[in-house]
Write a protein that holds these residues in place. Structure first.
Motif, PDB file in Angstrom:
ATOM      1  N   GLY A   1      -2.598  -0.304  -7.294  1.00 23.01           N
ATOM      2  CA  GLY A   1      -1.146  -0.313  -7.306  1.00 23.01           C
ATOM      3  C   GLY A   1      -0.526  -0.531  -8.668  1.00 23.01           C
ATOM      4  N   LYS A   2      -1.357  -0.572  -9.715  1.00 23.45           N
ATOM      5  CA  LYS A   2      -0.791  -0.883 -11.031  1.00 23.45           C
ATOM      6  C   LYS A   2      -0.224   0.337 -11.748  1.00 23.45           C
ATOM      7  N   TYR A   3      -0.472   1.526 -11.192  1.00 18.35           N
ATOM      8  CA  TYR A   3       0.082   2.743 -11.790  1.00 18.35           C
ATOM      9  C   TYR A   3       1.087   3.357 -10.813  1.00 18.35           C
ATOM     10  N   ARG A   4       2.346   3.114 -11.061  1.00 19.83           N
ATOM     11  CA  ARG A   4       3.398   3.624 -10.180  1.00 19.83           C
ATOM     12  C   ARG A   4       4.187   4.760 -10.825  1.00 19.83           C
TER      13      ARG A   4
ATOM     14  N   LEU B   1      -0.366   1.604   1.774  1.00 16.75           N
ATOM     15  CA  LEU B   1      -1.090   0.404   1.352  1.00 16.75           C
ATOM     16  C   LEU B   1      -0.137  -0.770   1.171  1.00 16.75           C
ATOM     17  N   ASP B   2       1.036  -0.498   0.599  1.00 16.03           N
ATOM     18  CA  ASP B   2       2.030  -1.557   0.395  1.00 16.03           C
ATOM     19  C   ASP B   2       2.403  -2.209   1.727  1.00 16.03           C
ATOM     20  N   GLU B   3       2.622  -1.374   2.751  1.00 13.84           N
ATOM     21  CA  GLU B   3       3.024  -1.901   4.056  1.00 13.84           C
ATOM     22  C   GLU B   3       1.924  -2.758   4.678  1.00 13.84           C
ATOM     23  N   VAL B   4       0.695  -2.257   4.640  1.00 12.40           N
ATOM     24  CA  VAL B   4      -0.415  -3.009   5.235  1.00 12.40           C
ATOM     25  C   VAL B   4      -0.696  -4.277   4.436  1.00 12.40           C
ATOM     26  N   ALA B   5      -0.608  -4.182   3.111  1.00 14.96           N
ATOM     27  CA  ALA B   5      -0.820  -5.355   2.260  1.00 14.96           C
ATOM     28  C   ALA B   5       0.205  -6.440   2.582  1.00 14.96           C
ATOM     29  N   HIS B   6       1.456  -6.029   2.818  1.00 15.70           N
ATOM     30  CA  HIS B   6       2.505  -6.994   3.176  1.00 15.70           C
ATOM     31  C   HIS B   6       2.184  -7.665   4.505  1.00 15.70           C
TER      32      HIS B   6
ATOM     33  N   ILE C   1      -6.595  -4.223   0.326  1.00 14.37           N
ATOM     34  CA  ILE C   1      -6.473  -3.364   1.500  1.00 14.37           C
ATOM     35  C   ILE C   1      -7.195  -2.039   1.295  1.00 14.37           C
ATOM     36  N   ALA C   2      -7.135  -1.485   0.083  1.00 14.03           N
ATOM     37  CA  ALA C   2      -7.842  -0.234  -0.192  1.00 14.03           C
ATOM     38  C   ALA C   2      -9.345  -0.395   0.014  1.00 14.03           C
TER      39      ALA C   2
ATOM     40  N   ALA D   1      -5.354   3.817  11.070  1.00 13.65           N
ATOM     41  CA  ALA D   1      -4.847   5.172  11.365  1.00 13.65           C
ATOM     42  C   ALA D   1      -3.722   5.550  10.423  1.00 13.65           C
ATOM     43  N   GLU D   2      -2.846   4.601  10.116  1.00 15.29           N
ATOM     44  CA  GLU D   2      -1.749   4.880   9.193  1.00 15.29           C
ATOM     45  C   GLU D   2      -2.273   5.211   7.797  1.00 15.29           C
ATOM     46  N   LEU D   3      -3.268   4.477   7.345  1.00 12.40           N
ATOM     47  CA  LEU D   3      -3.867   4.768   6.044  1.00 12.40           C
ATOM     48  C   LEU D   3      -4.583   6.121   6.049  1.00 12.40           C
ATOM     49  N   ASP D   4      -5.240   6.433   7.157  1.00 17.16           N
ATOM     50  CA  ASP D   4      -5.885   7.743   7.281  1.00 17.16           C
ATOM     51  C   ASP D   4      -4.852   8.866   7.184  1.00 17.16           C
TER      52      ASP D   4
END
Length: 330
Positions: free
Chosen positions: A235-238, A267-272, A281-282, A322-325
């Motif tokens: 997530g460090k490269y946005r 990933l942001d959503e699942v990490a939260h 999460i990745a 499933a969302e990440l997939d």
């Protein structure tokens, strides 16, 4: 904080393959008896971007967090990575606690998969690592100029001599792994127990549509390399300006596009939801895949290590997986 129970199965594994203790979760590599924490710490930055103090701090943080699986190669920093890992184990007196994997085939002194090159490479790696044996030896290249028989017989001799315990492939297609297994069976020599493959949330198709099936049939332990897509999945490269902040940022540039941003948003959503980092999460997504034993990840500083180790203690829900997939679909 996720509670770790005395015996708990991790996603993608059976209860017979995984055990857990308060600070130590393990998985077994393929058909071997090597039991490892589900994260392999890569030594590819040791002796290159990480100097002696940084390397020691990274390794200390890894071991203190329960990590026991170190992955290096005779070609990393021209052998300096192995030297630094060996020095660390000698000073910490913890060789028996560690599972050490190294690779041969790409070094300047002993390139290729000829029998003599392999044997010289292993001898040199043992000396640099300061150990009597390598737990897991990878064939770093698929050298089709050399008959598999020659390569496999040489590795089997090293196993017979106690210099190598188990071995695997690192740059082999599914077809080549099948050829290797047939050759091992015909010659009666030790088969591969593991394979490294380029596999992450944004690099899925090659592995999932071919190699995964072969690895499952052969019961190979899978160690995904480039698990964080050159740091993009941390997530460090946005945006493009972020690439200049890191010496390896150019490697992540290819992911700064629609699919990459969709994956980061998911990933942001699942990490939260887990109160975890994006990198955690990745890696947890990879650990949720059948056959995956331990993603191979490097850390630039010791402060990055805890979030990497934390992936083994994250249980993604079916909906989250499933969302990440979907977000990373190819």
């Amino acid at each position: 904080m996720t509670q770790v129970h005395p015996t708990r199965s991790l996603p993608g594994s059976t209860s017979a393959q995984v055990t857990a203790q308060p600070h130590f979760i393990t998985r077994v590599i393929g058909s071997s008896d090597l039991r490892v924490y589900p994260l392999a710490l890569s030594g590819n930055v040791f002796g290159w971007t990480a100097d002696d103090p940084a390397t020691t701090a990274i390794l200390d943080s890894f071991a203190e967090g329960g990590g026991n699986f170190v992955d290096t190669a005779d070609s990393y920093a021209s052998g300096r990575s192995e030297l630094m890992i060996g020095k660390w184990m000698r000073v910490r007196r913890n060789r028996d606690d560690m599972v050490v994997a190294t690779k041969v085939g790409k070094s300047r002194d002993n390139p290729g998969m000829q029998a003599d090159a392999i044997k010289r490479s292993v001898t040199a790696s043992l000396a640099r690592l300061g150990t009597s044996h390598i737990d897991l030896l990878y064939l770093h290249v698929d050298d089709e100029s050399v008959d598999f028989d020659e390569t496999l017989l040489a590795v089997d001799e090293l196993i017979g001599e106690g210099k190598v315990r188990y071995f695997g492939g690192s740059d082999h297609t599914g077809n080549r792994l099948i050829q290797a297994r047939i050759a091992c069976g015909q010659m009666g020599v030790a088969p591969m127990v593991a394979v490294q493959s380029h596999y992450n949330l944004l690099h899925r198709e090659t592995y999932e549509t071919g190699l995964a099936h072969v690895a499952a049939i052969q019961a190979l332990g899978v160690m995904p390399r480039f698990a964080l897509a050159s740091g993009f999945l941390s997530g460090k490269y946005r945006q493009r300006a972020d690439l200049a902040l890191n010496s390896r940022g150019h490697d992540a540039a290819r992911y700064l596009r629609r699919r990459g941003f969709k994956a980061l948003n998911a990933l942001d959503e699942v990490a939260h939801e887990h109160d975890a980092s994006v990198a955690t999460i990745a890696l947890a997504w990879l650990l949720n895949k059948p056959g995956v034993v331990a993603p191979v990840v490097s850390a630039s500083t010791a402060t990055q290590v805890p979030e990497l180790l934390a992936a083994a203690r994250v249980q993604l829900t079916r909906h989250q997986s499933a969302e990440l997939d979907r977000a990373s679909a190819y």
